[in-house]
Scaffold this active site. Sequence first.
Site, PDB file in Angstrom:
ATOM      1  N   TYR A 125      -2.034  -0.312  10.421  1.00 50.06           N
ATOM      2  CA  TYR A 125      -2.097  -0.637   8.993  1.00 50.06           C
ATOM      3  C   TYR A 125      -0.820  -0.189   8.288  1.00 50.06           C
ATOM      4  O   TYR A 125      -0.223  -0.940   7.516  1.00 50.06           O
ATOM      5  CB  TYR A 125      -3.314   0.042   8.366  1.00 50.06           C
ATOM      6  CG  TYR A 125      -3.476  -0.226   6.894  1.00 50.06           C
ATOM      7  CD1 TYR A 125      -4.038  -1.407   6.445  1.00 50.06           C
ATOM      8  CD2 TYR A 125      -3.070   0.720   5.941  1.00 50.06           C
ATOM      9  CE1 TYR A 125      -4.181  -1.657   5.083  1.00 50.06           C
ATOM     10  CE2 TYR A 125      -3.212   0.481   4.593  1.00 50.06           C
ATOM     11  CZ  TYR A 125      -3.772  -0.713   4.169  1.00 50.06           C
ATOM     12  OH  TYR A 125      -3.906  -0.955   2.820  1.00 50.06           O
ATOM     13  N   SER A 139       0.859  -1.182   0.000  1.00 49.66           N
ATOM     14  CA  SER A 139       0.000   0.000   0.000  1.00 49.66           C
ATOM     15  C   SER A 139       0.893   1.228   0.000  1.00 49.66           C
ATOM     16  O   SER A 139       2.051   1.159   0.420  1.00 49.66           O
ATOM     17  CB  SER A 139      -0.878   0.002   1.259  1.00 49.66           C
ATOM     18  OG  SER A 139      -1.489   1.263   1.477  1.00 49.66           O
TER      19      SER A 139
END
Length: 256
Positions: A153, A140
């Site tokens: 995250y 990501s």
Amino acid sequence: MQFKDKVVLITGAAGGIGLAAAQAFAKEGAKLALVDLKNEALFEAEKSIEAEDILLISADVVLEEEVKNYVDRTVEQYGRIDVFINNAGINGEFNPIIEQTVDNFNQVMGVNVKGVFLGLKYVLQVMKEQESGVVVNTASNGGLLGAPGMSLYVASKHAVIGLNKSAALEMAPYGVRVNAVTPSGVNTEMMRRIEKNAMGDQAEEARKQFEASVPMNRYATAEEIADLMMFLASEKASFISGSYYRIDGGQGATSV
């Protein structure tokens, strides 16, 4: 059909990027092994995939025996693994670090880091023996920068990029390539959960703000991410390994 009869194993395959990747590889003639947590979700996903040869496997990517099983079943069915889309992931709950819980830490790190590690551990054994294969890990843009409230995250996706680089170096002598994609926001159900996590009942406002942070002023589609994965898995990327590829509508150009 550039992936005709190639065996493509995809985790997190029942929705979002994983499903888009399954659909894309199927159109190119691949044999698919699709992994997700629930059989019902896999059966529903299968309806939208035009593949002549498809294997559905329910597995929890955090559990080593279940990871070993999905790899073993793929090899038993097809005899090899040519492409591994190491994609399963979750966003977890968003809170400042001082308000985060150990339970949430364990869940996010379990799926996003341990799950990726275990997939690499067992798939790379197969590819090493074959002396061929390609892995594409789903990281990501959160693995390249920080974000308030998203520390777990973000940390997990930084770890994916570290695993990606190390795996590429370890496997290079065996003709196995390992790369990662680092998307910004993608227009999937995961993004809906992120919007809700960020602003609760004002999720639509969160979406506007997230999209406005992208120079192209929109989210990516899951199909656009799948297209990049297919390129990295193809012979057109034959000398690319150990890299991560931004796919973020120009967002990365605004940071160092």
